[in-house]
Design a protein around this motif. Structure first.
Motif, short mmCIF file in Angstrom:
data_model
loop_
_atom_site.label_atom_id
_atom_site.label_comp_id
_atom_site.label_asym_id
_atom_site.label_seq_id
_atom_site.Cartn_x
_atom_site.Cartn_y
_atom_site.Cartn_z
N GLN A 99 29.27 34.83 47.88
CA GLN A 99 29.48 36.00 48.72
C GLN A 99 29.20 35.67 50.20
O GLN A 99 29.91 36.14 51.09
N HIS A 109 32.27 33.93 51.53
CA HIS A 109 33.39 34.85 51.68
C HIS A 109 33.18 35.81 52.85
O HIS A 109 34.13 36.20 53.53
N GLN A 159 40.48 35.70 46.98
CA GLN A 159 40.89 36.50 45.82
C GLN A 159 40.93 35.65 44.55
O GLN A 159 40.50 36.09 43.48
N LEU A 179 37.46 34.85 43.16
CA LEU A 179 36.82 35.88 42.33
C LEU A 179 37.08 35.63 40.84
O LEU A 179 36.20 35.88 40.00
N THR A 206 37.99 42.04 34.84
CA THR A 206 38.48 40.86 35.54
C THR A 206 39.49 40.08 34.72
O THR A 206 40.49 39.58 35.25
N ARG A 235 34.47 42.40 42.37
CA ARG A 235 34.05 41.74 43.60
C ARG A 235 32.60 41.30 43.53
O ARG A 235 31.84 41.74 42.66
N GLU A 236 32.21 40.44 44.48
CA GLU A 236 30.85 39.89 44.46
C GLU A 236 29.79 41.00 44.56
O GLU A 236 28.75 40.93 43.92
#
Length: 452
Positions: A139, A142, A205, A208, A288, A301-302
């Motif tokens: 994270q 990113h 993306q 993830l 996911t 998401r993180e």
């Protein structure tokens, strides 16, 4: 004597002009070899690229990474480009880069699956902590607009005692949208990359998806697409992998497609572990690896993983019968112990409220013996979870066994309000008895209540 591509004792030169002397070969990977080298600042690690990969684009990427001066202690970041002043016989000089040496306390993730004695200290709590720290590390990348591009279990190391993580091989991380030589490791790559869809490029993306695969392996001890269909493949060659991970990826617990369910006789650990996983994590894996496979923007998401893993970590409960640690659903009912099958007795919860105004954050901590309240519990959105900053700890009364309190490990005075309305200060080093209805004020807007 020659150690791989570089001979022991060979002298290289950093771009700054400092001399770098090769000591020994640490190991090799898909892009090059890693050596221990001596420098004027002490021992360092040197990654030296295979000749066919030591191109201008890779050097440009390294120069950009080094210029950033990344100082996060969770990353072995490139610090300097190193050249061979003599160059190979072809006349085209090779190159590599310096980074810190990985401390011996960090082990590779595959050691978990090998049941290596070096990771025997890792508990369920440690594994969830590793997962949380892993999410936070990526994270942080990113958030700076940097895509890692090759998240896999060979690039992250962990301390089996503390759960600290260390990300290695950071030389393929690039600013979002830029190109790099490496697109990922197929087992971890997003399906659109495996299929080579038009316009699909590695980035945050696709990271993830790779991150979720890594978390699944860490917590479930297997790959999310390796079920019945994988077991039917006789030769796991590239074509088979492309089908399994790209053209027909089916999550082993896809609620609407049972073709790839785990085979109980062949994969009993996966079946048992999935059943013991809290619903909050199961739901994120399903999202996911089903919707996220078809529609990448629906990947978890993180920030979502971070919140869920933190909540699960605070809800871990030890079985009173067999002593095994169990992951429980935050705010959920008591499950049966995964080991002995007896229903767990959930300890009381400390319901924490942080923040101000309408944006207050609520979370709960199971007050088991030796449970701890950390500094990150008392802020609304901590930068990272630091398990060394202990604020309070559940301790047993030295004379009255079975009675527990919360000991103040800070330098500040807490305010406690008992259920009978009386108020008292809890000074540093002192303990307040834990009873349902107890209200605590930690300062800075952080408050808590003890609930059964």
């Amino acid at each position: 004597m020659v150690n791989g591509m570089l001979a022991a004792g060979k002298t290289l030169v950093a771009e700054s002009g400092e001399k770098v002397k090769v000591a020994e070969l640490f190991g090799s990977g898909g892009q090059g070899e890693v050596y221990r080298v001596t420098t004027p600042q002490g021992d360092r690690a040197l990654k030296w690229y295979y000749p066919q990969l030591a191109d201008a684009r890779q050097r440009q990427i390294l120069e950009g990474l080094i210029a950033r001066g990344w100082s996060d202690d969770r990353f072995l970041w490139p610090t300097a480009i190193v050249l061979d002043p003599e160059g190979p016989k072809s006349g085209a000089p090779g190159f590599g880069y310096l980074m810190d040496v990985r401390p011996s306390r960090f082990q590779d993730l595959p050691a978990l699956f090998r049941r290596d004695p070096s990771v025997s200290a890792a508990t369920m709590r440690t594994l969830v902590t590793v997962a949380l720290h892993t999410v936070e590390a990526y994270q942080s990348l990113h958030s700076k607009g940097i895509a890692y591009r090759d998240i896999n279990w060979g690039n992250i190391f962990f301390d089996p005692r503390t759960g600290d993580v260390l990300v290695c091989d950071n030389d393929n991380a690039v600013v979002e949208g830029e190109s790099a030589a490496v697109a990922g490791t197929m087992d971890f790559m997003a399906p659109e990359l495996v299929r080579r869809d038009k316009g699909a490029q590695p980035g945050t993306q696709t990271d993830l998806h790779s991150l979720a695969v890594l978390l699944f392996l860490l917590l479930m001890n297997d790959h999310p697409f390796n079920g019945a269909q994988a077991l039917q493949i006789r030769c796991m060659d590239e074509a088979a992998k492309r089908r399994l991970y790209g053209t027909d990826p089916v999550f082993i617990y896809d609620p609407s497609d049972a073709r790839n369910r785990p085979v109980p006789d062949e994969q009993p650990t996966v079946v048992a572990t999935w059943g013991a996983l809290p619903k909050i994590l199961r739901d994120f894996f399903v999202q996911t690896f089903t919707d996220g496979v078809r529609t990448p923007v629906k990947r978890v998401r993180e920030t979502q993983w971070r919140k869920a893993l933190s909540q699960v970590l605070d809800a871990i409960t030890q079985c009173g019968s067999c002593g095994k640690q169990n992951l429980t659903q935050p705010d959920g009912a008591a499950p049966d112990c995964w080991k002995c099958g007896r229903t767990l007795v959930l300890p009381p919860r400390l319901e924490l409220v942080t923040g101000t105004g309408t944006s207050r954050t609520r979370r709960g901590i199971r007050l088991a013996p030796s449970a701890r309240v950390y500094a990150h519990h008392l802020v609304e959105d901590p930068d990272r979870h630091d398990f060394r900053a202990v604020v309070g700890e559940v301790t047993e009364h030295p004379q009255n066994r079975g009675r527990f309190g919360l000991t103040n490990h800070t330098k500040d005075v807490w305010t406690a309000r008992k259920d009978d309305g009386t108020v008292r200060d809890v000074e540093p080093g002192r303990t307040i008895a834990l009873r349902a209805g107890l209200l605590l004020e930690f300062g800075g807007g952080a408050e808590a209540e003890v609930r059964d």
